[in-house]
Design a protein around this motif. Structure first.
Motif, PDB file in Angstrom:
ATOM      1  N   LEU A 199     102.587  24.686 -89.870  1.00 30.75           N
ATOM      2  CA  LEU A 199     101.664  24.271 -88.777  1.00 30.75           C
ATOM      3  C   LEU A 199     102.004  25.157 -87.619  1.00 30.75           C
ATOM      4  N   ALA A 200     103.213  25.595 -87.523  1.00 25.35           N
ATOM      5  CA  ALA A 200     103.672  26.417 -86.241  1.00 25.35           C
ATOM      6  C   ALA A 200     102.762  27.920 -86.436  1.00 25.35           C
ATOM      7  N   LYS A 201     102.885  28.275 -87.836  1.00 20.97           N
ATOM      8  CA  LYS A 201     102.188  29.683 -88.060  1.00 20.97           C
ATOM      9  C   LYS A 201     100.696  29.745 -87.766  1.00 20.97           C
ATOM     10  N   ARG A 202     100.168  28.360 -88.109  1.00 18.97           N
ATOM     11  CA  ARG A 202      98.708  28.310 -87.862  1.00 18.97           C
ATOM     12  C   ARG A 202      98.367  28.263 -86.329  1.00 18.97           C
ATOM     13  N   ALA A 203      99.181  27.618 -85.670  1.00 17.66           N
ATOM     14  CA  ALA A 203      99.046  27.657 -84.239  1.00 17.66           C
ATOM     15  C   ALA A 203      99.372  29.048 -83.592  1.00 17.66           C
ATOM     16  N   ILE A 204     100.060  29.697 -84.127  1.00 16.84           N
ATOM     17  CA  ILE A 204     100.277  31.044 -83.494  1.00 16.84           C
ATOM     18  C   ILE A 204      99.009  31.952 -83.954  1.00 16.84           C
ATOM     19  N   MET A 205      98.496  31.692 -84.975  1.00 17.07           N
ATOM     20  CA  MET A 205      97.069  32.277 -85.320  1.00 17.07           C
ATOM     21  C   MET A 205      95.884  31.641 -84.858  1.00 17.07           C
TER      22      MET A 205
ATOM     23  N   VAL B 282     104.642  21.996 -81.667  1.00 15.56           N
ATOM     24  CA  VAL B 282     103.202  22.969 -82.188  1.00 15.56           C
ATOM     25  C   VAL B 282     102.191  22.630 -81.576  1.00 15.56           C
ATOM     26  N   LYS B 283     101.807  21.137 -81.493  1.00 10.92           N
ATOM     27  CA  LYS B 283     100.398  21.027 -80.895  1.00 10.92           C
ATOM     28  C   LYS B 283     100.359  21.556 -79.356  1.00 10.92           C
ATOM     29  N   CYS B 284     101.568  21.180 -78.689  1.00 16.63           N
ATOM     30  CA  CYS B 284     101.452  21.591 -77.211  1.00 16.63           C
ATOM     31  C   CYS B 284     101.183  22.894 -77.016  1.00 16.63           C
ATOM     32  N   PHE B 285     101.843  23.696 -78.009  1.00 12.61           N
ATOM     33  CA  PHE B 285     101.771  25.309 -78.207  1.00 12.61           C
ATOM     34  C   PHE B 285     100.180  25.634 -78.472  1.00 12.61           C
ATOM     35  N   ALA B 286      99.695  24.630 -79.472  1.00 15.18           N
ATOM     36  CA  ALA B 286      98.263  25.076 -79.677  1.00 15.18           C
ATOM     37  C   ALA B 286      97.331  24.711 -79.026  1.00 15.18           C
ATOM     38  N   TRP B 287      97.677  23.731 -78.202  1.00  9.91           N
ATOM     39  CA  TRP B 287      96.558  23.384 -77.107  1.00  9.91           C
ATOM     40  C   TRP B 287      96.236  24.457 -76.203  1.00  9.91           C
ATOM     41  N   ARG B 288      97.179  25.312 -75.995  1.00 13.21           N
ATOM     42  CA  ARG B 288      96.600  26.163 -75.094  1.00 13.21           C
ATOM     43  C   ARG B 288      95.854  27.542 -75.700  1.00 13.21           C
TER      44      ARG B 288
ATOM     45  N   ALA C 188     114.439  25.349 -81.171  1.00  8.79           N
ATOM     46  CA  ALA C 188     115.294  26.687 -81.646  1.00  8.79           C
ATOM     47  C   ALA C 188     114.745  26.955 -83.233  1.00  8.79           C
ATOM     48  N   ALA C 189     114.241  25.903 -83.879  1.00 11.83           N
ATOM     49  CA  ALA C 189     113.792  25.944 -85.435  1.00 11.83           C
ATOM     50  C   ALA C 189     112.347  26.522 -85.309  1.00 11.83           C
ATOM     51  N   LEU C 190     111.658  26.518 -84.186  1.00  8.20           N
ATOM     52  CA  LEU C 190     110.319  27.015 -84.389  1.00  8.20           C
ATOM     53  C   LEU C 190     110.074  28.692 -83.899  1.00  8.20           C
ATOM     54  N   PRO C 191     108.934  29.102 -84.714  1.00 10.65           N
ATOM     55  CA  PRO C 191     108.742  30.510 -84.203  1.00 10.65           C
ATOM     56  C   PRO C 191     107.650  30.552 -82.935  1.00 10.65           C
ATOM     57  N   THR C 192     107.325  29.549 -82.492  1.00 14.18           N
ATOM     58  CA  THR C 192     106.444  29.172 -81.323  1.00 14.18           C
ATOM     59  C   THR C 192     107.199  29.487 -80.021  1.00 14.18           C
ATOM     60  N   TRP C 193     106.471  29.726 -79.094  1.00 11.53           N
ATOM     61  CA  TRP C 193     107.246  30.146 -77.672  1.00 11.53           C
ATOM     62  C   TRP C 193     106.992  29.052 -76.630  1.00 11.53           C
ATOM     63  N   ARG C 194     106.282  28.078 -77.057  1.00  7.70           N
ATOM     64  CA  ARG C 194     106.234  26.998 -76.030  1.00  7.70           C
ATOM     65  C   ARG C 194     106.461  25.592 -76.524  1.00  7.70           C
ATOM     66  N   PRO C 195     107.308  24.756 -75.873  1.00  6.14           N
ATOM     67  CA  PRO C 195     107.491  24.791 -74.692  1.00  6.14           C
ATOM     68  C   PRO C 195     109.029  25.447 -74.369  1.00  6.14           C
ATOM     69  N   GLN C 196     109.176  25.493 -73.198  1.00  4.86           N
ATOM     70  CA  GLN C 196     110.581  25.982 -72.867  1.00  4.86           C
ATOM     71  C   GLN C 196     111.380  24.633 -72.337  1.00  4.86           C
ATOM     72  N   CYS C 197     112.886  25.108 -72.420  1.00  2.00           N
ATOM     73  CA  CYS C 197     113.583  23.925 -72.214  1.00  2.00           C
ATOM     74  C   CYS C 197     114.759  24.145 -70.872  1.00  2.00           C
ATOM     75  N   ASN C 198     114.703  23.230 -70.022  1.00  2.00           N
ATOM     76  CA  ASN C 198     116.053  23.363 -69.119  1.00  2.00           C
ATOM     77  C   ASN C 198     116.957  22.243 -69.494  1.00  2.00           C
ATOM     78  N   VAL C 199     118.119  22.796 -69.873  1.00  2.00           N
ATOM     79  CA  VAL C 199     119.099  21.699 -69.827  1.00  2.00           C
ATOM     80  C   VAL C 199     119.716  21.107 -68.522  1.00  2.00           C
ATOM     81  N   ARG C 200     119.711  20.055 -68.393  1.00  3.53           N
ATOM     82  CA  ARG C 200     120.203  19.450 -66.881  1.00  3.53           C
ATOM     83  C   ARG C 200     121.682  19.279 -67.617  1.00  3.53           C
ATOM     84  N   VAL C 201     122.641  20.040 -66.689  1.00  4.10           N
ATOM     85  CA  VAL C 201     123.816  19.822 -66.972  1.00  4.10           C
ATOM     86  C   VAL C 201     124.603  19.586 -65.656  1.00  4.10           C
TER      87      VAL C 201
END
Lengths: 712, 283
Positions: free
Chosen positions: A8-14, A254-260, A300-313
């Motif tokens: 699905l991620a590959k399709r989203a990138i396409m 993946v769907k968040c990524f594809a939405w854009r 980390a497992a996905l090839p898509t580049w959204r979303p991004q994550c800020n880990v609150r520490v």
């Protein structure tokens, strides 16, 4: 991550997942009439095509026409113009004017080197939907209608909101019918239940989360915190496994990524959708939990580049979490650190009570917002160097009559005040424009718009503030240091000479420039005097900000980062040479960190200096970038050392940290043969991007940053 | 005794011992390893590096030099005037005199980063050649509860080792070759004392890491590496690291007027095979 989601991620990138939105004519609509907007909203969402994606487990696909993230009109307080509206109507009611106003005062067509506007963000109140379902809003609206019944204007607004909420219900029923017809009774059943009703299982909770996001497609907020109770319960009764949970989270990403939609200069960047993981919970304990790990692993497992994550520490975050983030950050540069112990006191200082402050989330690039309680984000960019330019203008005799640095600083401060007030005027003028718009959709998801019967375009939300990025932070601090050191302390040059050298762009003064650049006196080196200068400058900004309040409400605040636009490049091109040795037109420094070529004392010194900044005031959008050679992270032992380094930075009070791991020579080779390096992602400022798709100026800046400042 | 000759200070080092460290590079060495990546560490005194490829022959340096040292480097008094004049950074001074208080202040700056295992590493050059200063420095570090490591080639009298060991938590020791002729040829000195000192460290159970620079033309063969491994495997060591040759020293040597030899790149496969010879190899 399982194969289905990876596929699905590959399709989203396409760009092969989301259907194109269907045009719905808006003829006759009065965008300043809330019910007209609500009616149009229903007409629009029910007209959108529904396509079934093979094997999908999350129901619902919806995209607002024209609502691409780089379209300011969707992000800022001008919700109505996100719909496709005839141009004549558009201009007749004045919304075109808002867009024009924004464009004129943004870096699209920067008409001022002092300040310009930026996008803004919102975040839905996900925990409310998970607790009450969308239908909970109907009760809230009914209650508010009773309270506001004497005001026809308020009633009209609330009635429109009610219509919008019911439209959402209709949309999900329509969706369920379509799924039923196509043999997906599972998706049909879940669409009938959530988000209208409160979810009862993890599966339903994530569906409700996704469905809510579709109506306010911005930050995913603290989903690990909100989904954890559902996850815990379902795991304990064997209803779901960690792998299944990761799959569902992955599909949502993946769907968040594809939405854009594809295209546009920002398409390859990461920051349209951001979420936070971990962080203090309501009991003041570190909340990093199983869902936090699942959310990060899935990313980390996905090839898509959204979303991004800020880990609150924070100081209670276990070291193991720092190690874990260091490991995943190396794989996926969109996973970075942000510090609760620096942010929450700053929010409290802004008048936000602890219970709400602890519920902050990162949004956009490196902005923040209180989940579902109001937007803050970034209002725009401010260039302090123009004030310095003016402070060095004048006859030599008058400049040289300044006998000490404090006297000079007073002159500089006066110039700075003029510019900060210009910036404040711009913020207020823009707010005036925005109040002409009305939001009947987003306002539903942002507390207290319903209770006040006021659109968030008119500050209906609980919290507002005007946050600005101080571009060239290191340049201004270092320039002040250079003036103090070379002019007043060492008396190497007189002030008029310094002014002359910068005004002629160091031409004929190359060796003086070299001497200035070579000195180990600048900010970012754990040098007491330099850090004191940084504190002094920031304290000046704080004092100036306290002189006025924004019309939109709240307070003015500064931070330092560069968002999707190139504020440091644009503003740099409009700024002459500066006393820190910077040449005319060169980029201004980006984010919160040492200036170009000014790091002399190593990474720990750099981090210590940055961590000393008092973020109680300096809490605006902020990014601290560091480049790390891959060799420094090529073993468990080294990752542990990195984690220790990052943890110490946080414990010292550092606000935010985003390391990029690079191999020596990769960037240069990527410029020469971009086709071989299409997958090379780098952290730019508040976001990451494909290196080869960044503009040449940004590429050069990153190479320079790597060459000069990479730690190996 | 109150001053040390230092040619570099690296804060936030990951390379020289456990944890995050501040490494002080002492200037002066009594070995002349042909592959040395820090030839500026050899001479104890200040030196001038001149990078010819960066020079644009603007002549600014000659204008400020009052000792005609631009034409004749032997006349240089290391005043640094030419360095500040050089826009292209073709000239650099190496070596600085530091007091114990200065070094201690720098070491203490990074205490927050040291955690439980990080600390200070004294490296070089050969830091043990400045034993009076070193001993005093290690002592105060110990008093401050800062973990200490000494990075040494051990080519010093045993007494120096003993004096340093009182205040040292860890020794990082280089072994270049076991074969005496080979050692003499590539480092310029005999290795008898070196090996004796290493044995002393081991016998006294002083925490010890062995580091072996791998140079293809020198020890980069199974025969010599086996000898090194045989020696090391008999010792009480915490870990062994193999450090493949890199050519960083070549340019620096040229800038100092020293012609350094360039050696072959070590293949990863060879390195892996050599590693198998050691019982406590660190991967």
């Amino acid at each position: 991550m399982n194969d289905r989601v990876l596929h699905l991620a590959k399709r989203a990138i396409m760009e092969d997942i989301f259907p194109n939105s269907v045009f719905v004519p808006a003829a006759g609509l009065d965008p300043q009439n809330p019910m007209d907007c609500a009616v149009y909203f229903r007409k629009y969402i029910l007209a959108q095509p529904i396509e079934l994606i093979e094997g999908e487990k999350l129901a619902g696909l919806l995209r607002y026409a024209n609502a691409i993230p780089m379209d300011h009109s969707e992000r800022e307080q001008t919700e109505n113009i996100l719909v496709e509206m005839p141009t004549d109507l558009y201009s007749k009611i004045g919304f075109a004017h808002i867009t024009e106003f924004f464009r004129k005062h943004s870096d699209y067509i920067p008409d001022s080197p002092v300040c310009f506007l930026d996008w803004d963000h919102y975040c839905a109140n996900f925990p409310y939907v998970l607790k009450h379902g969308l239908k909970g809003y109907l009760d809230r609206i009914a209650f508010s209608l009773e309270a506001h019944k004497k005001s026809s204007k308020d009633v009209a607004f609330l009635k429109a909101m009610e219509y919008v909420v019911l439209s959402m219900k209709l949309y999900f029923e329509h969706l369920a019918d379509e799924y039923e017809k196509r043999g997906r009774s599972d998706l049909a059943a879940i669409s009938r239940k959530v988000p209208w009703n409160r979810p009862e299982s993890f599966r339903e909770a994530i569906q409700a989360y996704w469905s809510t996001w579709l109506f306010l497609p911005d930050s995913l907020a603290r989903m690990d915190q909100y989904l954890q109770p559902f996850y815990e319960k379902d795991v304990s009764i064997g209803k779901i496994t960690p792998e299944e949970a990761e799959e569902l989270i992955g599909e949502m990403y993946v769907k968040c990524f594809a939405w854009r939609p594809g295209g546009g200069f920002t398409e390859h960047r990461s920051a349209d959708v951001t979420f936070s993981a971990g962080g203090y919970n309501e009991y003041g304990e570190d909340g990093f939990n199983e869902m936090s790990l699942i959310c990060i692993k899935a990313l980390a497992a996905l090839p898509t580049w959204r979303p991004q994550c800020n880990v609150r520490v924070n100081k209670k975050t276990p070291f193991e979490v720092f190690k874990l983030i260091a490991k995943y950050n190396k794989i996926q540069c969109n996973i970075v650190y942000t510090n609760d112990d620096a942010r929450i006191p700053a929010f409290i200082n802004m008048g936000i009570p602890y219970d709400d402050a602890v519920e902050y989330t990162m949004v956009g690039c490196n902005e923040w917002t209180m989940v579902g309680k109001g937007h803050t984000g970034s209002q725009g960019f401010f260039n302090p160097m123009k004030a310095m330019e003016r402070s060095l203008e004048g006859f030599a005799t008058s400049l040289d009559a300044i006998s000490n640095f404090d006297e000079y600083y007073t002159k500089f401060e006066l110039c700075l005040k003029e510019d900060v007030f210009k910036m404040m005027d711009l913020a207020d003028a823009y707010y005036d424009e925005c109040t002409k718009d009305i939001s009947v959709v987003t306002s539903i998801f942002v507390e207290d718009c319903i209770d006040k019967a006021r659109s968030l375009t008119c500050s209906g939300q609980r919290y507002s503030s005007s946050n600005w990025a101080c571009t060239g932070l290191a340049d201004i601090i270092d320039s002040l240091i250079a003036i103090k050191y070379f002019v007043f302390d060492k008396k190497r040059f007189c002030l008029s000479q310094m002014a002359q050298m910068t005004q002629c762009n160091w031409k004929g003064f190359e060796k003086e420039r070299s001497e200035i650049c070579a000195a180990n006196i600048y900010w970012g080196n754990d040098i007491e005097d330099a850090d004191a200068m940084a504190a002094r400058f920031i304290s000046t900004l704080e004092r100036l900000c306290s002189l006025r309040v924004p019309k939109k409400g709240g307070v003015f605040r500064f931070g330092s980062y560069v968002g999707y636009n190139y504020a440091n490049i644009t503003m740099g091109s409009m700024t002459g040479a500066t006393p820190n040795g910077r040449l005319s037109g060169e980029y201004l420094s980006d984010g919160m960190g040492a200036g170009r070529d000014k790091q002399k004392n190593g990474l720990t010194a750099y981090l210590k200096s940055v961590a000393k900044i008092d973020n109680t005031f300096f809490i605006g959008p902020t990014a601290t970038n560091i480049s790390i050679d891959e060799k420094m992270a090529d073993s468990e032992e080294k990752l542990e050392k990195l984690a220790r380094l990052y943890q110490t930075f946080i414990l010292l009070g550092g606000l935010q940290l985003q390391p990029t791991y690079l191999k020596a020579g990769d960037l240069e080779r990527a410029q020469e043969t971009p086709l071989d390096y299409q997958d090379l992602r780098v952290r730019v400022t508040g976001y990451s991007g494909f290196f080869t798709r960044l503009d040449a100026g940004t590429q050069d800046e990153i190479i320079h940053r790597y060459r000069a400042d990479c730690y190996e | 005794m109150n001053n040390a000759s230092i040619f570099d200070i690296v804060k936030g080092s990951f390379a020289d011992g456990p944890g995050i460290r501040t490494t002080f590079y002492f200037k002066g060495c009594n070995l002349r390893c042909k592959w040395c990546h820090n030839p500026e560490s050899w001479a104890p005194q200040k030196q001038l590096l001149f990078y010819r490829d960066k020079c644009v022959y603007c002549g600014m340096c000659a204008q400020v030099c009052t000792h005609s040292a631009i034409e004749d480097r032997t006349k240089c008094i290391f005043c640094g005037k030419c360095v500040t004049q050089c826009v292209n950074k073709a000239r650099m001074l190496t070596g600085d005199t530091k007091t114990l208080d200065e070094l201690l202040r720098i070491a203490k700056e990074d205490i927050p980063f040291y955690g439980t295992d990080g600390g200070v590493t004294c490296s070089g050059g050969e830091c043990l050649l400045q034993i009076d200063f070193l001993e005093a420095f290690l002592k105060v570090l110990k008093e401050e509860h800062i973990h200490t490591a000494v990075d040494t080639a051990c080519n010093v009298p045993l007494e120096y080792m003993q004096r340093a060991a009182q205040y040292t938590n860890l020794f990082l020791v280089d072994i270049k070759c076991i074969t005496p002729e080979l050692h003499r040829e590539y480092t310029g000195v005999d290795n008898t004392q070196i090996l004796e000192n290493i044995k002393w460290l081991s016998q006294n159970r002083i925490p010890l890491w062995i580091r072996v620079p791998v140079i293809h033309e020198c020890n980069g063969n199974m025969q010599e590496m086996q000898r090194i491994a045989d020696f090391v495997n008999e010792l009480q060591v915490e870990r062994v690291e193999l450090l493949p040759y890199h050519a960083f020293g070549v340019n620096k040597g040229r800038a100092l007027g020293i012609e350094m030899e360039r050696y072959s790149t070590i293949l990863a496969e060879d390195l892996s095979n050599y590693g198998k010879l050691f019982e406590r190899i660190h991967k």
